[in-house]
Enzyme design. Structure first.
Site, PDB file in Angstrom:
ATOM      1  N   ASP A 112      35.512 -82.296 -74.603  1.00 14.75           N
ATOM      2  CA  ASP A 112      34.285 -83.011 -74.943  1.00 14.75           C
ATOM      3  C   ASP A 112      34.209 -84.344 -74.203  1.00 14.75           C
ATOM      4  O   ASP A 112      35.236 -84.941 -73.882  1.00 14.75           O
ATOM      5  CB  ASP A 112      34.241 -83.326 -76.445  1.00 14.75           C
ATOM      6  CG  ASP A 112      34.476 -82.108 -77.305  1.00 14.75           C
ATOM      7  OD1 ASP A 112      33.944 -81.037 -76.965  1.00 14.75           O
ATOM      8  OD2 ASP A 112      35.190 -82.233 -78.324  1.00 14.75           O
ATOM      9  N   ASP A 141      32.919 -78.737 -72.495  1.00 10.70           N
ATOM     10  CA  ASP A 141      32.710 -78.479 -73.923  1.00 10.70           C
ATOM     11  C   ASP A 141      31.510 -79.313 -74.388  1.00 10.70           C
ATOM     12  O   ASP A 141      30.500 -79.361 -73.714  1.00 10.70           O
ATOM     13  CB  ASP A 141      34.004 -78.764 -74.689  1.00 10.70           C
ATOM     14  CG  ASP A 141      34.054 -78.020 -76.023  1.00 10.70           C
ATOM     15  OD1 ASP A 141      32.990 -77.689 -76.564  1.00 10.70           O
ATOM     16  OD2 ASP A 141      35.151 -77.796 -76.550  1.00 10.70           O
ATOM     17  N   ASP A 145      31.241 -84.400 -79.927  1.00  7.82           N
ATOM     18  CA  ASP A 145      31.565 -83.441 -80.983  1.00  7.82           C
ATOM     19  C   ASP A 145      32.269 -84.147 -82.134  1.00  7.82           C
ATOM     20  O   ASP A 145      33.265 -84.852 -81.938  1.00  7.82           O
ATOM     21  CB  ASP A 145      32.426 -82.289 -80.439  1.00  7.82           C
ATOM     22  CG  ASP A 145      31.570 -81.225 -79.735  1.00  7.82           C
ATOM     23  OD1 ASP A 145      30.378 -81.474 -79.479  1.00  7.82           O
ATOM     24  OD2 ASP A 145      32.116 -80.143 -79.451  1.00  7.82           O
ATOM     25  N   ARG A 198      22.404 -77.286 -79.273  1.00  8.70           N
ATOM     26  CA  ARG A 198      23.139 -78.279 -80.078  1.00  8.70           C
ATOM     27  C   ARG A 198      22.642 -79.718 -79.885  1.00  8.70           C
ATOM     28  O   ARG A 198      23.365 -80.582 -79.384  1.00  8.70           O
ATOM     29  CB  ARG A 198      24.641 -78.238 -79.790  1.00  8.70           C
ATOM     30  CG  ARG A 198      25.258 -76.866 -79.951  1.00  8.70           C
ATOM     31  CD  ARG A 198      26.774 -76.933 -79.834  1.00  8.70           C
ATOM     32  NE  ARG A 198      27.393 -75.615 -79.938  1.00  8.70           N
ATOM     33  CZ  ARG A 198      28.686 -75.371 -79.791  1.00  8.70           C
ATOM     34  NH1 ARG A 198      29.517 -76.362 -79.526  1.00  8.70           N
ATOM     35  NH2 ARG A 198      29.178 -74.161 -79.912  1.00  8.70           N
TER      36      ARG A 198
END
Ligand SMILES: *[C@@H]1O[C@H](CO)[C@@H](O)[C@H](O)[C@H]1NC(C)=O
Ligand SMILES: *[C@@H]1O[C@H](CO)[C@@H](O)[C@H](O)[C@H]1NC(C)=O
Ligand SMILES: *[C@@H]1O[C@H](CO)[C@@H](O)[C@H](O)[C@H]1NC(C)=O
Ligand SMILES: *[C@@H]1O[C@H](CO)[C@@H](O)[C@H](O)[C@H]1NC(C)=O
Length: 318
Positions: A112, A141, A145, A198
């Site tokens: 991330d 990724d 997150d 997302r």
């Protein structure tokens, strides 16, 4: 006296004032601690890892080969537009009171941009995150997150672009025991452009999403799943296929374990002050009871969201 006033103004600038990061005692980062300016990767990694209050200014660019770990009580602030971190990314795990501002984080292979786990009182503000969509959705990724029961977080005025899966809250539908009751998170005045999914996707969370700008969200925008609740207001979407979904199906473009998609329980969504969903079609299967937040906030009028967010989000603006 004069100095105290200058100091007070400076502290005001670097302390999270809004959203869920302002709750639970607030988020001050390294305010009141030491101040250092670093310009090399090794010095940066050393400067950010202790638990004593500290403000670390990054005068980059730097290149990291793995994620750099941030300790408790830390502010990391990019200088001008030079706070550039190529690859590597940042992580803050088991921590509290962290502020990350004015950085450019890009192309973190297999990890991330920022990983936050088991952490409280985090403010991620005025950063830029990008990669590319030339590889599959798991080559990079997430951009931000937030997993393993973190809480009291504000993600504001960031510019997220050119990426597959932008921001995930809750790692797994099986994490309910750890996660339920956590994840009070605010996303406001962020700009998303050309990402696939997302913005964010969430599980078990209470997310307040207001005054964000979403352009060209290829597959799915805000996805509330596994009993999450989201309050959505004053957001503007254009060329976005599915701005909001609460249907628990994890679509094939969103890194499911099964290539044809995974099923998990639905989430809930509440629509607050009017949004502009453009031509997108929502799939809201359940309306929840998360209709107000414990902090005060001022909504940007819907007609000004595009210009305000375009002008204000990203680096070089603080
Ligand atoms: C953060 O800094 C404060 C003030 O120095 C200190 O009391 C607290 O213990 C620190 N927190 C952690 C988790 O180290
Ligand atoms: C942050 O503080 C917590 C609580 O004191 C401690 O358990 C944790 O190890 C600290 N984090 C780091 C990265 O040192
Ligand atoms: C919307 O959700 C329902 C479940 O309530 C599902 O049957 C349907 O396929 C979904 N529609 C889309 C377009 O994903
Ligand atoms: C809000 O809705 C959730 C999901 O249905 C439920 O678990 C919770 O008890 C409700 N809370 C209140 C205060 O009604």
């Amino acid at each position: 006296m004069k100095l105290a006033l200058v100091l007070a103004a400076f502290l005001t600038l670097v302390i999270a004032q809004d959203g869920y990061a302002s709750q639970n005692g607030g988020t001050t980062g390294g305010a009141g601690g030491t101040t250092t300016t670093v310009s090399a990767a090794a010095a940066f990694q050393t400067a950010i890892k202790s638990n004593t209050p500290k403000v670390v200014f990054l005068k980059g660019p730097i290149t990291l080969s793995s994620q750099a770990s941030i300790g408790n009580n830390t502010s990391i602030i990019g200088v001008g537009t030079s706070g550039v971190i190529n690859g590597g990314g940042l992580r803050t795990v088991g921590t509290s009171n962290v502020i990350i501002r004015n950085l450019v984080i890009s192309k973190v292979k297999g990890n991330d941009g920022i990983t936050v786990q088991r952490a409280r009182n985090i403010w991620i503000d005025h950063n830029e995150f990008f990669s590319d969509t030339d590889h599959g959705f798991d080559f990079y990724d997430g951009q931000v997150d937030l997993t393993h029961a973190c809480d009291f977080i504000t993600v504001s005025w960031n510019y997220f672009h050119d990426h597959y899966k932008s921001s995930l809250i809750g790692a797994d539908p099986g994490d309910g025991k750890e996660d339920t009751g956590k994840y009070h998170i605010t996303y406001h005045h962020n700009r998303w452009n050309n990402v696939h999914t997302r913005t964010p996707a969430m599980r078990f969370a209470h997310v307040h999403s207001y005054n964000n700008l979403f352009d060209n969200i290829v597959s799915q925008g805000i996805h509330s799943r596994s009993f999450a609740q989201v309050l959505i207001e004053g957001n503007v979407f254009s060329n976005t296929k599915e701005p909001v979904s609460t249907y628990g199906f994890v679509i094939p473009d969103d890194s499911p374990a099964n290539p044809s998609g995974d099923f998990e329980p639905d989430g809930f969504a509440n629509l607050g002050a009017a949004n502009d969903f453009g031509t997108g079609k929502n799939n809201i299967t359940a309306t929840g009871n998360f209709t107000s937040v414990p902090y005060s906030y001022t909504l940007t009028p819907l007609s000004s969201v595009r210009s305000t967010v375009t002008a204000g989000a990203g680096v070089g603006k603080i």
